[in-house]
Design an enzyme around this catalytic site. Structure first.
Site, PDB file in Angstrom:
ATOM      1  N   GLU B  29       0.840  -1.197   0.000  1.00 19.84           N
ATOM      2  CA  GLU B  29       0.000   0.000   0.000  1.00 19.84           C
ATOM      3  C   GLU B  29       0.875   1.247   0.000  1.00 19.84           C
ATOM      4  OE1 GLU B  29      -2.269  -0.789   3.542  1.00 19.84           O
ATOM      5  OE2 GLU B  29      -3.126  -2.595   2.658  1.00 19.84           O
ATOM      6  N   GLU B  60      -4.414  -6.335   2.674  1.00 17.07           N
ATOM      7  CA  GLU B  60      -3.230  -7.059   3.150  1.00 17.07           C
ATOM      8  C   GLU B  60      -3.288  -8.519   2.727  1.00 17.07           C
ATOM      9  OE1 GLU B  60      -4.948  -4.941   5.022  1.00 17.07           O
ATOM     10  OE2 GLU B  60      -3.456  -3.374   5.394  1.00 17.07           O
ATOM     11  N   HIS B 129      -0.776   1.297  16.126  1.00 16.03           N
ATOM     12  CA  HIS B 129       0.448   1.666  15.404  1.00 16.03           C
ATOM     13  C   HIS B 129       1.661   1.431  16.296  1.00 16.03           C
ATOM     14  CE1 HIS B 129      -2.489   3.726  12.879  1.00 16.03           C
ATOM     15  NE2 HIS B 129      -1.576   3.798  11.935  1.00 16.03           N
TER      16      HIS B 129
END
Lengths: 362, 328
Positions: B29, B60, B129
């Protein structure tokens, strides 16, 4: 606005008043379609018998009743073309040309099997002819197939990928991700939905709110077609067009083949969840006699030919079974091989013990 | 020789491997036109074109699965997963397909693929994250799991991974990308894929870590020397699967004490496995219980600064564990 359903291509009727095809196919081709269907049927019925006799362990997922789809979607693929099969596509090996003795060695879990006894009986792949070794996670093979199609495109090869899965696979996210990916990148792949009415026990009507699975293609910008999956000529010609399209670089196609699984999901499933009338109705639409009805008027079929074919296939199967039965099983510690490109034997078998840096002296 | 950051080293490895081998391609991506979320793939699109630098749909699962197929067909894909926190849609592809393909085909169908994945916390990234999740893949035979701790290793291990015939999970710590620099040789080199490294020689206690936490571990070792005159030997695992057990076992046989440091959760983290191996194979060498310095067993990492600080490994926490082990 609702998407419009695709017209059903081909039509096999119980009473024999089958729709006639406008296109005339070569006589040899027609006879090959028939002979392969018969072979798939005979091989799978023998496998089912062997399973009931306890000749091999595990389980088996027969595609009996679906032969028109099994054969029509895979006849005349090149060795370099890839088949991405599901658990119900053992006979894709017959179509691609995997030697029958190796297929039976596989069922028996023998060392001579293409995977040397590792995968479940129905999961037979064959690298020399580009059949991906199946796994049990539904739809996984479609995305891997897109990768092989990607590689074909990147390397400017004319080869295609045939990705096979049941209608149940369309409920998984990975089905949609694979089709979307192939649509965006215009990959040489044909997604075949073998709509055999049931995903294990669940009817197709409880799998999706649309009746026509092929219209899902519209969401991904690729052509979709719906074909009578018991009409081998209709399946073959539709597939041939899709393969031509893929080879020419025009991209992916979705083909839904409406057919029926005669038996349970597996050999341990009695399929009591189905209405017996429904089963009878579909059995009366058996693709093999349907093809006989088409061949006979042109003198392309006779009882005698069928008997000769049957005897020949049975001989071939007997030899394959004999090969499997006399083949050795792998040794237990061969389970340690082929995990990586390097050996883990030493790591697993020879674990050394470290001694203290100095011994206590008294 | 050129001084490079960790991210520069990764970028250079990708450029060099794509130049060296036309079978190598990258997919992921935002990796093409944008050059990647962290610019790891910067310049690749201009140099190699959109056939080999593929900006993929946001999937993914499709990124990894299609890479597996391409690898089976003879290419050497290097897919990127932007954050390991997003890898879950690809878990079937990685753990059931890539990891088992060689095994389930008895070596006749293989998957030479290197999945680059950004991991790690300590930058205020919050719950999605910041994760490490290395153990998910360590627990999956058939995968090689690599986590370089220096720019030199990042380049050499990435090149080795791309040339390797196994599926490799290549963990890049986001906090290392621009925080450390190192001189890198101009000539082509690789770092062997299955060998740990000794980062600091010592005789008194062994500290075992990998990736980003090697930095606080080395600082803690210096403090131990200054404060107590204790010589800490620091082992960098580098490869989490399959583990190079000899390097840390030999070190523990020498020092008789071990502390394991990682930022992933404690339960069944790599520290649990290293600790079990030491207990099984070097029990007689030990003079003290083995200690672990890890994140607690909570979802990693809570965003608020104080909670994040509470969860991450620090120099102070490592020093405390080393002191306790020495005092035993």
């Amino acid at each position: 606005m609702m998407a419009t359903a695709n017209d059903l291509i081909g039509n096999v009727q119980p009473n024999g008043s089958d729709e006639q095809h406008s296109e005339r196919l070569d006589a040899t081709l027609l006879r090959r379609l028939y002979a392969y269907m018969l072979k798939c049927r005979i091989v799978e019925e023998r496998i089912r018998t062997l399973y009931r006799q306890g000749k091999f362990a595990g389980n088996y997922f027969a595609a009996v009743g679906q032969e028109a789809t099994s054969v029509g979607t895979t006849l005349d693929l090149l060795p370099e073309d890839t088949v991405a099969p599901s658990h119900r596509n053992f006979v894709a090996n017959i179509m691609k040309g995997t030697p029958l003795p190796l297929m039976f060695a596989h069922l028996y879990g023998r060392k001579a099997s293409p995977d040397q006894g590792r995968s479940a009986p129905a999961h037979c792949g064959y690298a020399p002819l580009n059949i991906i070794t199946p796994s049990s996670t539904i739809a996984a093979q479609l995305s891997i197939g897109t990768g092989i199609a990607l590689s074909n495109k990147m390397q400017h090869k004319q080869n295609v990928v045939v990705a096979l899965s049941g209608e149940g696979s369309t409920s998984l996210g990975s089905w949609h991700e694979a089709v979307n990916f192939a649509g965006v990148l215009k990959l040489p792949i044909i997604f075949v939905i073998e709509n055999n009415g049931y995903a294990e026990s669940l009817p197709a009507s409880m799998q999706t709110a649309v009746e026509d699975f092929s219209i899902k293609a519209q969401g991904y910008g690729i052509p979709g077609a719906r074909v009578d999956g018991n009409d081998v000529i209709a399946v073959y010609t539709s597939m041939r067009d899709a393969i031509d399209r893929a080879r020419s670089g025009a991209g992916a196609t979705l083909l839904e083949c409406k057919t029926y699984r005669w038996y349970g999901h597996s050999e341990i499933d009695g399929a009591k969840y189905r209405d017996p009338t429904e089963v009878e109705n579909w059995m009366s639409r058996d693709p093999i006699p349907a093809m006989e009805r088409r061949l006979k008027p042109d003198n392309l079929w006779s009882e005698q030919w069928k008997e000769e074919l049957t005897a020949g296939f049975n001989r071939e199967i007997d030899e394959a079974i004999a090969f499997a039965e006399r083949s050795p099983s792998p040794q237990g510690d061969e389970a340690l091989d082929h995990v990586y490109s390097f050996s883990i034997r030493e790591r697993e078998l020879d674990r050394k013990t470290w001694a203290p840096k100095y011994e206590l002296s008294i | 020789m050129a001084v490079m950051t960790y991210i520069d080293a990764i970028n250079a490895a990708l450029h060099e491997e794509m130049e060296r081998d036309p079978q190598v391609f990258v997919i992921g991506e935002d990796i093409g036109r944008m050059g990647g979320a962290f610019r790891a793939t910067k310049g690749l699109l201009d140099k190699f074109g959109s056939e080999r630098v593929i900006d993929s749909p946001l999937s993914e699962s499709a990124i990894i699965s299609s890479s597996i197929g391409a690898a089976m067909a003879g290419l050497r894909p290097v897919p990127e997963i932007q954050f390991v926190d997003f890898i879950t849609p690809a878990m079937d592809a990685i753990t059931q397909q890539a990891a088992k393909l060689r095994y389930r085909s008895a070596g006749t169908q293989t998957c030479p693929m290197t999945i680059r994945v950004c991991y790690g916390g300590g930058v205020g990234g919050g719950l999605y994250h910041s994760q490490s999740n290395t153990s998910w893949f360590v627990h999956c035979p058939g995968l090689v799991v690599v986590a370089p701790s220096t720019p030199y290793d990042a380049k050499g291990l990435l090149k080795a991974a791309i040339r390797d015939d196994n599926p490799v999970m290549f963990f890049e710590h986001k906090k290392l990308y621009r925080s450390i620099k190192e001189e890198i040789p101009d000539a082509d080199y690789t770092v062997p894929l299955l060998k740990a490294a000794i980062r600091r020689q010592g005789t008194d206690i062994t500290a075992i870590s990998y990736g980003y936490t090697l930095q606080p571990t080395l600082q803690a070792a210096e403090q131990m020397k200054k404060k107590h005159g204790i010589d800490v030997e620091v082992v960098d695992l580098r490869i989490l699967a399959p583990l190079d057990t000899d390097t840390f076992l030999e070190s523990v046989a020498k020092t008789s004490r071990a502390v394991i440091i990682h930022e992933d959760n404690r339960t069944l983290g790599i520290g649990a496995e290293v600790s079990a191996i030491i207990a099984e194979q070097a029990f007689d060498c030990l003079d003290a219980p083995i200690l672990r310095v890890t994140a607690p067993d909570v979802p990693l990492l809570p965003a608020a600064a104080e909670m994040e600080k509470f969860c991450v490994v620090s120099v102070e926490k490592i020093v405390t564990a080393l002191e306790r082990t020495m005092a035993h």
